[in-house]
Design an enzyme around this catalytic site. Sequence first.
Site, PDB file in Angstrom:
ATOM      1  N   ARG A 175       0.942  -1.083   0.164  1.00  0.00           N
ATOM      2  CA  ARG A 175      -0.064  -0.157  -0.003  1.00  0.00           C
ATOM      3  C   ARG A 175       0.821   1.054  -0.024  1.00  0.00           C
ATOM      4  O   ARG A 175       1.753   1.220   0.924  1.00  0.00           O
ATOM      5  CB  ARG A 175      -0.927  -0.038   1.311  1.00  0.00           C
ATOM      6  CG  ARG A 175      -1.885   1.195   1.205  1.00  0.00           C
ATOM      7  CD  ARG A 175      -2.893   1.189   2.698  1.00  0.00           C
ATOM      8  NE  ARG A 175      -3.042   2.521   2.556  1.00  0.00           N
ATOM      9  CZ  ARG A 175      -3.024   3.241   3.932  1.00  0.00           C
ATOM     10  NH1 ARG A 175      -2.665   2.692   4.776  1.00  0.00           N
ATOM     11  NH2 ARG A 175      -3.454   4.438   4.012  1.00  0.00           N
ATOM     12  N   HIS A 201      -2.660  11.158   0.732  1.00  0.00           N
ATOM     13  CA  HIS A 201      -2.077  10.707   1.972  1.00  0.00           C
ATOM     14  C   HIS A 201      -1.407  12.067   2.584  1.00  0.00           C
ATOM     15  O   HIS A 201      -0.361  12.159   2.823  1.00  0.00           O
ATOM     16  CB  HIS A 201      -1.058   9.496   2.309  1.00  0.00           C
ATOM     17  CG  HIS A 201      -0.831   9.133   3.726  1.00  0.00           C
ATOM     18  ND1 HIS A 201      -0.913   7.610   3.609  1.00  0.00           N
ATOM     19  CD2 HIS A 201      -0.373   9.490   4.622  1.00  0.00           C
ATOM     20  CE1 HIS A 201      -0.654   7.281   5.003  1.00  0.00           C
ATOM     21  NE2 HIS A 201      -0.111   8.545   5.546  1.00  0.00           N
ATOM     22  N   GLU A 237      -6.866   8.572   6.870  1.00  0.00           N
ATOM     23  CA  GLU A 237      -7.011   9.036   8.193  1.00  0.00           C
ATOM     24  C   GLU A 237      -7.579  10.377   8.230  1.00  0.00           C
ATOM     25  O   GLU A 237      -6.779  11.435   8.563  1.00  0.00           O
ATOM     26  CB  GLU A 237      -5.747   8.866   8.960  1.00  0.00           C
ATOM     27  CG  GLU A 237      -5.234   7.620   9.039  1.00  0.00           C
ATOM     28  CD  GLU A 237      -3.934   7.371  10.082  1.00  0.00           C
ATOM     29  OE1 GLU A 237      -3.404   8.426  10.387  1.00  0.00           O
ATOM     30  OE2 GLU A 237      -3.530   6.269  10.332  1.00  0.00           O
ATOM     31  N   ASN A 278      -6.907   1.756  10.420  1.00  0.00           N
ATOM     32  CA  ASN A 278      -5.344   1.895  10.902  1.00  0.00           C
ATOM     33  C   ASN A 278      -5.597   1.864  12.452  1.00  0.00           C
ATOM     34  O   ASN A 278      -6.091   3.106  13.000  1.00  0.00           O
ATOM     35  CB  ASN A 278      -5.003   3.236  10.246  1.00  0.00           C
ATOM     36  CG  ASN A 278      -4.989   3.334   8.647  1.00  0.00           C
ATOM     37  OD1 ASN A 278      -4.957   2.476   8.261  1.00  0.00           O
ATOM     38  ND2 ASN A 278      -4.276   4.546   8.219  1.00  0.00           N
ATOM     39  N   TYR A 308      -3.274   1.643  16.193  1.00  0.00           N
ATOM     40  CA  TYR A 308      -2.196   1.883  16.778  1.00  0.00           C
ATOM     41  C   TYR A 308      -2.213   1.665  18.256  1.00  0.00           C
ATOM     42  O   TYR A 308      -1.370   0.773  18.890  1.00  0.00           O
ATOM     43  CB  TYR A 308      -1.518   3.283  16.528  1.00  0.00           C
ATOM     44  CG  TYR A 308      -1.077   3.183  15.113  1.00  0.00           C
ATOM     45  CD1 TYR A 308       0.489   2.669  15.112  1.00  0.00           C
ATOM     46  CD2 TYR A 308      -1.663   3.473  14.206  1.00  0.00           C
ATOM     47  CE1 TYR A 308       0.819   2.783  13.444  1.00  0.00           C
ATOM     48  CE2 TYR A 308      -1.306   3.499  12.785  1.00  0.00           C
ATOM     49  CZ  TYR A 308       0.164   3.104  12.611  1.00  0.00           C
ATOM     50  OH  TYR A 308       0.678   3.071  11.042  1.00  0.00           O
ATOM     51  N   GLU A 349      -3.311  -0.061   8.635  1.00  0.00           N
ATOM     52  CA  GLU A 349      -1.883   0.099   9.027  1.00  0.00           C
ATOM     53  C   GLU A 349      -2.009  -0.556  10.465  1.00  0.00           C
ATOM     54  O   GLU A 349      -2.912  -0.323  11.149  1.00  0.00           O
ATOM     55  CB  GLU A 349      -1.820   1.388   9.170  1.00  0.00           C
ATOM     56  CG  GLU A 349      -1.134   2.388   8.102  1.00  0.00           C
ATOM     57  CD  GLU A 349      -1.083   3.666   8.158  1.00  0.00           C
ATOM     58  OE1 GLU A 349      -0.935   4.163   9.277  1.00  0.00           O
ATOM     59  OE2 GLU A 349      -1.521   4.433   7.081  1.00  0.00           O
TER      60      GLU A 349
END
Length: 455
Positions: A78, A122, A167, A288, A290, A363
């Site tokens: 990606r 992005h 995002e 995504n 984290y 992600e």
Amino acid sequence: MTEFPELPHGFVFGTATAAYQVEGAVEADGRGRSVWDTFCAQPGNIKDGETGEVACDHYHRHAEDVALMRDLGMDAYRFSLSWPRIQPEGTGAVNPAGLDFYDRLVDELLAAGISPVVTVYHWDLPQPLQDAGGWQSRATAQHLADYAAIVGARLGDRVRMWVPVNEPVVVAMFGYALGVHAPGLQLGARALPVAHHLLLGHGLATQALRAAGCHTIGTASNHAPTWPASDSTEDRAAAALYDTAYNWLFADPVLCGSYPDHFAEAMPGPVADDLHVISTPLDFYGINYYQPTVIGAPGATPAQSSPLAALPLPDGLPFEPRPLSGHPTTDFGWAVAPEGLTEVLQTFRDRYAGQLPPLYVTESGCAVHDVVGADGQVHDPRRTAYHRDHLRAVAAAIADGVDVRGYFVWSTMDNFEWAEGYRQRFGLVHVDFATLRRTPKDSYRWFQQLLAARP
Ligand code: IFM
């Protein structure tokens, strides 16, 4: 560390990067300027005054990078397209050299047996569009769609999956509300129209990609489970509010065609019509992930050890970030909590029952201050453990009936981590930013074995 997680046959493994974080070559072949060029040039915005001018020089070293990816054995890569490389003004004329670069990259990936997954936007907005209002202007959403039509027409026959916008929450919050990312505005709650325009851009670009013949279109939306600091009514209410503003404000419009609570009233333009566009059906929803966020009611305890406490949060917010204790942290100070990934996947399944396309983890990753050792190797057991445990967290969600189809490691290689500069290393491949030498880390070898052992 060879205990591999069990994932279904056909599960897609990939790695991810973004143009400004890896490409460098900001002056090459007719590329225009982006908001990140401008932001990096302003003293004090980026740690140690670093910039993405050279980054990993992937623009010139893509063949070496694709060879590393081929040897790694991932199914997909990606990457994002640099809007100012393709359309230097953000509107109008296309820069053929820019489009050719991505055309060649797509072919190289396919020749290496790797499926290209393209993020259209992005964060590197062409500077002329920022000068005209950036994401505060509704027109930017249509410009994104026009640019998506250009790249879709050129690459759509070979790209496996498309992500129009990476995002949106981070652009709206960090770029326009808090000012720690480009374009560096500190609008606070007045950034809400930015969120709406980004979502509208997502919807219009989705439609433009489909009209250009592209298939398999989705998101790469950042989501963090929000955990109340305590069971008190105040903490739970504060956490629910943050959860809505961070997660559901960005997911509900896309998946249900509505804003949560009263947020629609704060949005500009013909909101009801826009929501039809924003909720254009998708082929997948990419998350995504984290770390979770712990939130309490304001004023109870100092929030110093929460990673969010480092942000210039405005006074008077109705919630307050709190530290997450009992979890290890990455060198970025982010909590390592794989159970949060299982939770977020289950929450999407439950909240959007009947409306949810297949999920991907677009992600996930872990920053460690890795060094090349005397033996010439990079030993990064914490990263290997991170991905092993997060893949297990995905497996747990799948076992619980959640339809998750793939996992993309952030990142293929160490790169420019926005306001943090080059200190936070997320890659499976180490990059020496003085020599640009690439060194596969132990985590790269772990994935290599995992992927080679697949039936
Ligand atoms: O580096 C970023 C990426 O650009 C977007 N998602 C989070 C990553 C780590 O902060």
